[in-house]
Structure formats: structure tokens, C-alpha cells
Design a protein around this motif. Structure first.
Motif, short mmCIF file in Angstrom:
data_model
loop_
_atom_site.label_atom_id
_atom_site.label_comp_id
_atom_site.label_asym_id
_atom_site.label_seq_id
_atom_site.Cartn_x
_atom_site.Cartn_y
_atom_site.Cartn_z
N MET A 75 -38.42 97.53 52.25
CA MET A 75 -37.71 96.38 52.82
C MET A 75 -38.51 95.11 52.54
O MET A 75 -39.72 95.07 52.74
CB MET A 75 -37.53 96.56 54.34
N ALA A 76 -37.81 94.09 52.06
CA ALA A 76 -38.47 92.83 51.75
C ALA A 76 -38.99 92.16 53.03
O ALA A 76 -38.38 92.26 54.09
CB ALA A 76 -37.49 91.90 51.04
N VAL A 77 -40.12 91.50 52.88
CA VAL A 77 -40.74 90.80 54.00
C VAL A 77 -40.98 89.35 53.60
O VAL A 77 -41.46 89.07 52.49
CB VAL A 77 -42.08 91.47 54.40
N HIS A 78 -40.62 88.44 54.49
CA HIS A 78 -40.84 87.02 54.25
C HIS A 78 -42.02 86.54 55.09
O HIS A 78 -42.24 87.02 56.20
CB HIS A 78 -39.59 86.21 54.62
N THR A 79 -42.74 85.57 54.55
CA THR A 79 -43.83 84.94 55.29
C THR A 79 -43.43 83.51 55.58
O THR A 79 -43.03 82.77 54.68
CB THR A 79 -45.14 84.97 54.48
N LEU A 80 -43.51 83.12 56.83
CA LEU A 80 -43.15 81.76 57.23
C LEU A 80 -44.12 81.27 58.29
O LEU A 80 -44.94 82.04 58.82
CB LEU A 80 -41.72 81.71 57.75
N THR A 81 -44.02 80.01 58.60
CA THR A 81 -44.90 79.39 59.58
C THR A 81 -44.08 78.88 60.75
O THR A 81 -43.12 78.13 60.56
CB THR A 81 -45.69 78.22 58.96
N ILE A 82 -44.44 79.32 61.95
CA ILE A 82 -43.79 78.83 63.16
C ILE A 82 -44.87 78.25 64.07
O ILE A 82 -45.81 78.97 64.45
CB ILE A 82 -43.03 79.94 63.90
N ASN A 83 -44.74 76.98 64.38
CA ASN A 83 -45.72 76.30 65.22
C ASN A 83 -47.15 76.49 64.71
O ASN A 83 -48.06 76.83 65.45
CB ASN A 83 -45.62 76.79 66.68
N ASP A 84 -47.31 76.29 63.40
CA ASP A 84 -48.62 76.40 62.72
C ASP A 84 -49.18 77.82 62.73
O ASP A 84 -50.35 78.03 62.42
CB ASP A 84 -49.65 75.45 63.37
N GLN A 85 -48.34 78.81 63.07
CA GLN A 85 -48.78 80.20 63.08
C GLN A 85 -48.09 80.94 61.93
O GLN A 85 -46.87 80.95 61.83
CB GLN A 85 -48.44 80.86 64.42
N LEU A 86 -48.88 81.54 61.07
CA LEU A 86 -48.35 82.27 59.94
C LEU A 86 -47.86 83.64 60.40
O LEU A 86 -48.62 84.42 60.98
CB LEU A 86 -49.42 82.44 58.86
N ILE A 87 -46.57 83.93 60.18
CA ILE A 87 -46.01 85.21 60.64
C ILE A 87 -45.16 85.83 59.54
O ILE A 87 -44.80 85.17 58.57
CB ILE A 87 -45.17 85.03 61.92
N SER A 88 -44.84 87.10 59.72
CA SER A 88 -43.99 87.82 58.78
C SER A 88 -42.67 88.16 59.44
O SER A 88 -42.60 88.39 60.64
CB SER A 88 -44.69 89.11 58.31
N ALA A 89 -41.63 88.20 58.62
CA ALA A 89 -40.30 88.56 59.12
C ALA A 89 -39.61 89.46 58.11
O ALA A 89 -39.70 89.23 56.90
CB ALA A 89 -39.46 87.30 59.36
N ARG A 90 -38.94 90.48 58.60
CA ARG A 90 -38.19 91.37 57.72
C ARG A 90 -36.95 90.65 57.18
O ARG A 90 -36.41 89.77 57.85
CB ARG A 90 -37.79 92.64 58.48
N ALA A 91 -36.53 91.06 56.01
CA ALA A 91 -35.33 90.46 55.41
C ALA A 91 -34.15 90.63 56.35
O ALA A 91 -33.91 91.71 56.88
CB ALA A 91 -35.04 91.12 54.07
N GLY A 92 -33.42 89.55 56.57
CA GLY A 92 -32.26 89.58 57.46
C GLY A 92 -32.57 89.18 58.88
O GLY A 92 -31.65 88.95 59.67
#
Length: 238
Positions: free
Chosen positions: A1-18
Motif C-alpha cells: 500500500m502506498a504511503v504519503h509523507t506530509l507535514t501537519i503543524n510542523d510535524q512530519l507524519i505518514s498517511a496511507r493512500a486514500g
């Protein structure tokens, strides 16, 4: 499953596709206020309290229906968002007839809790005082349209969990309302199974058990969570 990396409130987090921004934020322990969101049923972005700022976008986006994307930079608690959320809650109070002191959900109301969370201590807008009815034709339950905030949680729970689709949304603008059946009295709707899921899903005192007194309504969210998990995982008891 693809995983995206994004930043929320200066915190680097991962999210699964969808996954949505709201999903990703909650997985990371970041709180975003909501009223129309209910775990396990579809999201519709009705309440607009989960609006977030995304770098590169000139519009605020609802976190519950916006997919997390690679490289996305999200801000969930800015001064602009705080103002928008407070205004939104004020408008909910001004648009309906919310008299907390005589409500069955007083002290157990998500709208009350949200007013506290966003720092709303008064309403700056004219109260509309709409003329809305109370339907107590059902033998067990009632619906007070004066307290409805049109979150549509009752509609989605009845459709997606119970499969009865008793509730729907009718009309437009200030005339918008939740209806049962084809705009029948609730007690006349043969599709209703009297399961009470809509009562548990309602965030205010709009849908209630008949005979409930002031402050006595408490939704049984654990029952809904059990049913949602059982349906999702196929873990039905016999």
C-alpha cells in the motif's frame, strides 16, 4: 500500500493512500474539531469545523473529505481558523432554537462542548427564531427540528449501518430540514426498525428518547462503534 509523507503543524507524519487529512491527523494524535464526522460512516463535510489551511491553496479545505497527499503542508490551528470556527458555531446557535437549559442533551451535547472549545461565550449575529416543529409520532422516539444542526449523522447511520434509510434531507437554504420517509411523520414510516441508532448518532438533543428529561440524554457511542466494527470486519455474533 502506498504511503504519503506530509507535514501537519510542523510535524512530519505518514498517511496511507486514500486517507484523509483528518484520518492522518488523528493517527498522529493531532486534534481537529468536528461535528458532522462520525467514525465508521461516510464523511460529507457538512459542519465545516474541520477546515484547515494548506500551503499553496487559497481556500480552506475540510479535513474530513480532503485526501492527504505527498508533500502536503497543513495547518490545523491558526488564528484565521480559530475565527472561522468560532463564527461557525455562533451561526449554528443563531440559526436554530437552542435553549440549552431545557434541552434533554444539556451537559451531554457536542454543540455545547464545541462552543466551549472554540471560545464562544456569546453570539454576535441576530437570532433567526425559525418556526420548526417537534415530531413525537414515533412510539419510542421524537425529533425536535429546533435543535437540529443538519450534520446528517442520523441520515448516514440509518442508511449505512442499519440499512433502513428512514432519514433524508429536504428543501434548500433556511428551509432545509431532515425528513423521515417521504416527508411523513416518523411514526408512519414503515421502514423504521426502531433501532435507536439515530438517537445515539445525534450530537445534540434533536433526536431523543420519549420521556427523556432535561440533561438525561447520553448517546451510546460504544454500541455504534461495535456495530461499525462488526460490519467492517465481518465479526457478527450469533
Amino acid at each position: 500500500m502506498a504511503v504519503h509523507t506530509l507535514t501537519i503543524n510542523d510535524q512530519l507524519i505518514s498517511a496511507r493512500a486514500g486517507e484523509t487529512i483528518l484520518d492522518a491527523a488523528r493517527d498522529a494524535g493531532i486534534h481537529i474539531p468536528t461535528l458532522c464526522h462520525l467514525e465508521g460512516v461516510s464523511d460529507v463535510g457538512a459542519c465545516r469545523l474541520c477546515l484547515v489551511e494548506i500551503d499553496g491553496s487559497n481556500k480552506l479545505q475540510p479535513a474530513c473529505v480532503t485526501e492527504a497527499a505527498e508533500g502536503m503542508v497543513v495547518h490545523t490551528h491558526t488564528e484565521k481558523l480559530a475565527d472561522y470556527r468560532r463564527i461557525t458555531v455562533e451561526l449554528l446557535f443563531a440559526e436554530g432554537n437552542h435553549v440549552c437549559a431545557v434541552c434533554v442533551a444539556n451537559d451531554h451535547c457536542e454543540l455545547q462542548d464545541m462552543a466551549v472549545e472554540v471560545g464562544m461565550d456569546h453570539v454576535r449575529f441576530p437570532y433567526q427564531h425559525p418556526e420548526r416543529e417537534v415530531d413525537i409520532s414515533h412510539p419510542q422516539f421524537g425529533i425536535d427540528h429546533n435543535r437540529c444542526i443538519l450534520c446528517t449523522r442520523c441520515v448516514r447511520v440509518c442508511d449505512e449501518i442499519e440499512g433502513a434509510h428512514v432519514w433524508d434531507v429536504a428543501n434548500r437554504g433556511s428551509d432545509t430540514k431532515i425528513i423521515s420517509g417521504l416527508n411523513q411523520s416518523w411514526g408512519e414510516v414503515e421502514a423504521c426498525t426502531s433501532c435507536g441508532k439515530c438517537v445515539d448518532a445525534c450530537p445534540t438533543g434533536s433526536i431523543f428518547h420519549k420521556g427523556a428529561t432535561v440533561g438525561s440524554k447520553q448517546g451510546d457511542r460504544q454500541k455504534l462503534e461495535f456495530l461499525i466494527n462488526a460490519r467492517t470486519k465481518g465479526e457478527w455474533t450469533r
